[in-house]
Write an enzyme that holds these catalytic residues in place. Structure first.
Site, PDB file in Angstrom:
ATOM      1  N   ARG A 177    -106.372  15.989 -13.827  1.00 38.35           N
ATOM      2  CA  ARG A 177    -106.834  16.193 -15.103  1.00 38.35           C
ATOM      3  C   ARG A 177    -108.160  15.500 -15.172  1.00 38.35           C
ATOM      4  NH1 ARG A 177    -103.743  19.425 -14.295  1.00 38.35           N
ATOM      5  NH2 ARG A 177    -101.756  19.853 -15.248  1.00 38.35           N
ATOM      6  N   SER A 227     -99.977  19.451 -24.577  1.00 34.57           N
ATOM      7  CA  SER A 227     -99.495  18.431 -23.782  1.00 34.57           C
ATOM      8  C   SER A 227    -100.253  16.953 -23.871  1.00 34.57           C
ATOM      9  CB  SER A 227     -99.109  18.754 -22.442  1.00 34.57           C
ATOM     10  OG  SER A 227     -98.610  17.557 -21.669  1.00 34.57           O
ATOM     11  N   GLU A 297    -103.603  12.514 -21.807  1.00 33.94           N
ATOM     12  CA  GLU A 297    -104.382  13.646 -21.354  1.00 33.94           C
ATOM     13  C   GLU A 297    -105.472  14.355 -22.399  1.00 33.94           C
ATOM     14  OE1 GLU A 297    -102.812  18.086 -20.381  1.00 33.94           O
ATOM     15  OE2 GLU A 297    -101.768  16.758 -19.255  1.00 33.94           O
TER      16      GLU A 297
END
Length: 305
Positions: A177, A227, A297
């Site tokens: 990420r 998410s 994230e």
């Protein structure tokens, strides 16, 4: 306000009027349906207009933000100062042998569908990721065991100074990420993906399977940023949140999803402040209970109201 209108008039002389808006509400452009105003909101028609905007921002020392699809993003209620650039007009997808070249404003879902059309495998994991190609590169997006780094060959970018560079995936320093795109201020123009020939039905079956998993497990009926948290080493964020009995907990219009604990959904006109407050509450609770610090994230940008 006077200075803002003056900058608007100056910029309007450089690019087409249809490419420029003043005081644009960013909640119209984010998946969470939250976010305050952008001072100047630009959707360049081509690379030349984008270069003019970059030069204008440098000349007048205006901060510049690339928005993308606004899918993995929270824009605060006070909005964003300076210039916000949306590259959605850059959405071409071209096949060259076993590679696909996609502009940064193309939906990564559309790139995965193009791969299917051309009987090319490797992007099945992206068939449900609701972001742009540029955004997918920015965060090395991934799902269901695959990530952008697995298939990316190179990217064409502008530097903050407007220089055109072709960078390999190694030069982008892709990890979980993460990339160095934001750190270096790169603006992604296009990406080249190396794929593998495969049977159409085999690719489609995998995409159908992943789509079914996504639709059955994720709260797609509400606005959200996807998410919220990265996967902590040795754990699953959703399981930790679930074990803290946080599902259904609500601050204002923001709620920890009852369907998937890793998602925070906008169930009733949530503000960004409420959404962020709930993120912090989840982080604090999980840390107190399990000693695990959940890292977001999602990107949080802009100013408080």
């Amino acid at each position: 306000m006077h200075n803002l209108l003056e900058r608007y008039r100056q910029l309007r002389e450089l690019i087409s009027e249809s490419s420029l808006k003043c005081d644009e509400m960013l909640k119209q452009h984010t998946y969470t349906r939250m976010g305050g105003k952008a001072d100047l909101y630009v959707t360049p028609a081509n690379y030349e207009e984008l270069q003019l905007v970059l030069s204008f921002a440098r000349t007048h020392q205006l901060p510049l933000t690339i928005l993308g699809f606004g899918s993995n993003l929270i824009v605060k209620d006070g909005g964003i100062r300076g210039i916000v650039v949306n590259l959605n007009h850059f959405n071409a997808i071209i096949r060259e042998s076993d590679t696909l070249i996609a502009q940064s404003g193309a939906a990564i879902i559309d790139v995965s569908r193009s791969a299917l059309t051309h009987h090319l495998s490797g992007l099945e994991f992206a068939c449900g990721i609701p972001g742009s190609v540029g955004g997918a590169l920015y965060m090395n997006a991934g799902a269901y065991g695959g990530e952008i780094a697995d298939v990316l060959v190179s990217a064409l970018v502008f530097t903050p100074e407007g220089e055109l560079l072709r960078l390999t995936k190694e030069q982008l320093e892709l990890s979980y990420r993460h990339s160095n795109i934001g750190t270096n201020g790169y603006i992604v123009l296009e990406a080249t993906f190396q794929l593998v020939p495969a049977e159409h039905d085999t690719i489609k079956a995998k995409m159908d399977e992943l789509t079914e998993q996504r639709e059955s497990k994720q709260p797609l009926e509400y606005p959200s940023c996807g998410s919220v948290f990265k996967r902590p080493p040795g754990y699953f964020a959703g399981k930790l949140i679930q074990d803290c009995a946080l599902q259904g907990v609500q601050i204002g219009g923001a709620q920890v999803s009852t369907k998937h604990a890793g998602f925070i959904v906008n169930v009733q006109d949530a503000t960004a402040s409420e959404y962020i407050a709930l993120i912090r509450h989840v982080q604090q609770t999980v840390n107190e209970r399990f000693g695990v610090q959940l890292e977001t994230e999602v990107r949080i940008i802009g100013e408080d109201e």
